[in-house]
Structure formats: C-alpha cells, structure tokens
Scaffold this active site. Sequence first.
Site, PDB file in Angstrom:
ATOM      1  N   GLU A 104     -37.770 -30.261  -9.277  1.00 36.12           N
ATOM      2  CA  GLU A 104     -37.456 -29.038  -8.518  1.00 36.12           C
ATOM      3  C   GLU A 104     -38.430 -28.851  -7.363  1.00 36.12           C
ATOM      4  O   GLU A 104     -38.052 -28.354  -6.296  1.00 36.12           O
ATOM      5  CB  GLU A 104     -37.465 -27.824  -9.473  1.00 36.12           C
ATOM      6  CG  GLU A 104     -36.254 -27.875 -10.400  1.00 36.12           C
ATOM      7  CD  GLU A 104     -36.462 -27.224 -11.761  1.00 36.12           C
ATOM      8  OE1 GLU A 104     -37.428 -26.467 -11.932  1.00 36.12           O
ATOM      9  OE2 GLU A 104     -35.639 -27.498 -12.660  1.00 36.12           O
ATOM     10  N   GLY A 146     -31.691 -29.274 -16.960  1.00 35.64           N
ATOM     11  CA  GLY A 146     -31.029 -27.970 -16.942  1.00 35.64           C
ATOM     12  C   GLY A 146     -29.516 -28.057 -16.881  1.00 35.64           C
ATOM     13  O   GLY A 146     -28.850 -27.061 -16.602  1.00 35.64           O
TER      14      GLY A 146
HETATM   15  C1  PEP Z   1     -37.785 -29.546 -17.143  1.00 33.81           C
HETATM   16  O1  PEP Z   1     -37.880 -28.469 -16.632  1.00 33.81           O
HETATM   17  O2  PEP Z   1     -38.679 -30.367 -16.957  1.00 33.81           O
HETATM   18  C2  PEP Z   1     -36.625 -29.843 -17.982  1.00 33.81           C
HETATM   19  C3  PEP Z   1     -36.517 -31.031 -18.506  1.00 33.81           C
HETATM   20  O3  PEP Z   1     -35.703 -28.827 -18.180  1.00 33.81           O
HETATM   21  P1  PEP Z   1     -34.527 -28.783 -19.280  1.00 33.81           P
HETATM   22  O4  PEP Z   1     -35.131 -29.195 -20.589  1.00 33.81           O
HETATM   23  O5  PEP Z   1     -34.052 -27.371 -19.296  1.00 33.81           O
HETATM   24  O6  PEP Z   1     -33.465 -29.762 -18.847  1.00 33.81           O
END
Ligand code: PEP
Length: 256
Positions: free
Chosen positions: A99, A175
């Site tokens: 991100e 996500g």
């Molecule tokens: C992350 O934020 O690093 C992540 C893997 O998120 P999620 O487990 O929600 O996919």
Amino acid sequence: MARKIVAGNWKMNHNLKEGLEVVQALEAYLLKIAPKNVETVIAPPFIHIAQAAEISKNTHLSIAGQDCSAQESGAFTGEVSAAMLKSAGAELVIIGHSERRQYFKETHAQLSAKVEQAWANNLLPIFCVGESLEDRKAGHHFKTVEDQISGALGKYDAAQLENLVIAYEPVWAIGTGETASGAQAQEMHAHIRSFIAQQHNATLADEISVLYGGSVKPANAEELFGQPDVDGGLIGGASLQADTFIELIKIGEAVL
Ligand code: PEP
C-alpha cells in the site's frame, strides 16, 4: 534457524481505545501461554505505539511501526522517524508494504533509506515484497520480487541482512479474500531463498525469516504456515480482533 513470527498489521484501523483493548486481550493471553516457538508482533497506528508497548512490555508481544521516514529528522511535516518509533517502544518496523508502494509511490531508493534508518535505530525491518496480479498472469512474479529485493537491498551485505525479515505479500491477495495456495507461497518463498543464496550465501538464505501475507485467516493458516519455507505471517484484517489473532498465534505455535 529462521525466527518464526506471527505479526499483525492493523493499517489505519482502531481508535486508541479500541486498539489498546486488543493489545490488553493479547497480553492477557500471552501471559498465560508464554509462546515458545513464535514471536508475536502487532503493528498498530503510530499513536498507539507508546501505550501498546507499555502494556506489552512484560510479554512476548513486540510492537512495530507500519512505516518510518527515510529521513533522520527535520522539517518533514507528518513524518515519523525510526528514532521516534524506537523511543516510543517499537522494536520492528514494516517497510515497503504494497500500500505504501502503490498509494505513496515509494521507490527502491526511499525504501533502502528507510531500512538504513531502521538499522541505525535498532529496529528490525519487515521488508515487504510481492507481485501484482498482472505480473503473475504475465509470468513475471519471480522477476518482480527479485527486483524489489535487489532494488532496495542490493547494496547491503549478508551481515546487515541478518537483521531483516522479508514478508512475501502477493498484492492480489492483500485484503481481497484471495489467498495464495500453500504451493504458490512455498514456491515463491523457496525462490526468495535461492535468490538470496545466489546474491549472498546459503547461510543467510536459510536463516532469514520469510513471512507470508495476504488474506491469512484461521481457515488457511495451517496450510500456509505448514510450508517448509514459510516462517510465519504478516496478517492484516485477521489481526484486528484479539480472538482471531490468538487463533493464528495458536496455529503458528503448532505448525511453525
Ligand atoms: C497486510 O496488510 O499486510 C495484509 C496481508 O492484509 P490482509 O491479511 O488483510 O490481506
């Protein structure tokens, strides 16, 4: 042996009260079980760190920053330095989360500088890599991850990289509810180790922790954590509630 880590990344979730309640619940659980096999980590928003670190100072729960500045200090409004994280009680810092790469356009050079700031302040960097869906569909996933590692970490030697954890997080699995299969995770983790062996040496390749991240939840954690080259997880959504994260810690204790 590579260190085994179950780490939660809260991203921009939980106000201070909600976050500290989760930390208190984790603390109560960890005081009871004193985990032996896995290190447990939570990366809350910056404003939680000092109090979270205070609550968890007697247990195996370590606190991480979700990012740190590439700069040491100075006129960089809104930034939080690695030294500040350390002074608040953090022991680790996530660097290069997809991100951050995607929305904040963080470059290899900036990520490299952040890793240096982490090291200079005695924080363990959790360095994230991972390909997009387009990369995977085009068969470029190995090359993308190699470029991310060599782009930001290429100038460091094996002794420096002993103090770094890699998190492989395929962007298409973060996500989204989509997750890599155990076989896909294992394939990439083994590839990362062979790339590190080729760039550095076999000892570093064996000993560096490589975590998997991307929609890890209790239903799939056993398969993912059970892969020989998976040393734990970086967990987003499923780390937000104490009971779910505790489930993941239990699975980590059993299979890592
Ligand atoms: C992350 O934020 O690093 C992540 C893997 O998120 P999620 O487990 O929600 O996919």
